[in-house]
Design an enzyme around this catalytic site. Structure first.
Site, PDB file in Angstrom:
ATOM      1  N   ASP A 132      -4.666   0.724   7.614  1.00  0.00           N
ATOM      2  CA  ASP A 132      -5.471   0.996   8.805  1.00  0.00           C
ATOM      3  C   ASP A 132      -5.253  -0.139   9.797  1.00  0.00           C
ATOM      4  O   ASP A 132      -5.084  -1.299   9.399  1.00  0.00           O
ATOM      5  CB  ASP A 132      -6.946   1.105   8.440  1.00  0.00           C
ATOM      6  CG  ASP A 132      -7.279   2.374   7.675  1.00  0.00           C
ATOM      7  OD1 ASP A 132      -6.545   3.369   7.834  1.00  0.00           O
ATOM      8  OD2 ASP A 132      -8.273   2.377   6.935  1.00  0.00           O
ATOM      9  N   ASP A 150      -5.777   9.223  10.036  1.00  0.00           N
ATOM     10  CA  ASP A 150      -7.224   9.434  10.062  1.00  0.00           C
ATOM     11  C   ASP A 150      -7.640  10.260  11.274  1.00  0.00           C
ATOM     12  O   ASP A 150      -8.482  11.164  11.168  1.00  0.00           O
ATOM     13  CB  ASP A 150      -7.968   8.099  10.087  1.00  0.00           C
ATOM     14  CG  ASP A 150      -7.754   7.263   8.847  1.00  0.00           C
ATOM     15  OD1 ASP A 150      -7.462   7.833   7.768  1.00  0.00           O
ATOM     16  OD2 ASP A 150      -7.884   6.032   8.950  1.00  0.00           O
TER      17      ASP A 150
END
Length: 172
Positions: A132, A150
């Site tokens: 991330d 995501d």
């Protein structure tokens, strides 16, 4: 003759909407993985503390060993591979659903979810955690750190909810 019918049946199964969904899944997967590789190896994100893109947006590195929003963090190999196996099962089930879908919104939405799930699944298998890197914030309010996969998963889930709420008056 039986082979022709099977082939024809298979081709009919992946009609326009399903093909579009598969294409979107592939585009999301490639975009997600290329950007992650560029940040990790090209921009050296693993060696730096990240960098600021705007007063409200930083690129940082967070290794997410859980699922969305960092829930269910897994620190063991069993947990890691359990989440990887769950991803495979989910992608197969979504792929079956996609092969049967006849509506464009559902196909696009499933493609987004499938592409994002595969992208994050590859990270989990390759690195042991999901990469991330996007961090939005405003003042002291900080949104969670996320990635392209995501975003695709959330957008796809929203599209599936919207599709389920639409009336089916013969429109495609």
């Amino acid at each position: 003759m039986a082979t022709d019918m099977t082939t024809t049946g298979q081709a009919a199964r992946f009609s326009g909407p399903a093909r579009l969904g598969a294409l979107i899944a592939a585009v999301v997967l490639v975009a997600d993985q290329v950007l992650k590789l560029a940040l990790l190896h090209g921009a050296g994100l693993t060696e730096t503390n990240g960098f600021r893109l705007a007063p409200f947006l930083d690129i940082v590195l967070v290794w997410n060993r859980g699922i969305s929003y960092g829930l269910f963090q897994q620190e063991t190999a069993v947990g890691r591979w359990g989440l990887a196996a769950l991803t495979v099962v989910a992608v197969v089930a979504l792929g079956v659903w996609l092969s049967r879908v006849r509506h464009w919104l559902a196909a696009v939405s499933l493609g987004l979810v499938i592409g994002g799930a595969i992208g994050n699944g590859i990270d989990r298998i390759w690195y042991g955690a999901v990469v991330d890197f996007v961090h939005f914030y405003v003042g002291s309010f900080s949104w969670y750190v996320f990635n392209i996969a995501d975003v695709a998963i959330v957008a796809g889930a929203a599209g599936l909810v919207l599709d389920s709420l639409r009336g089916r008056s013969g429109r495609q």
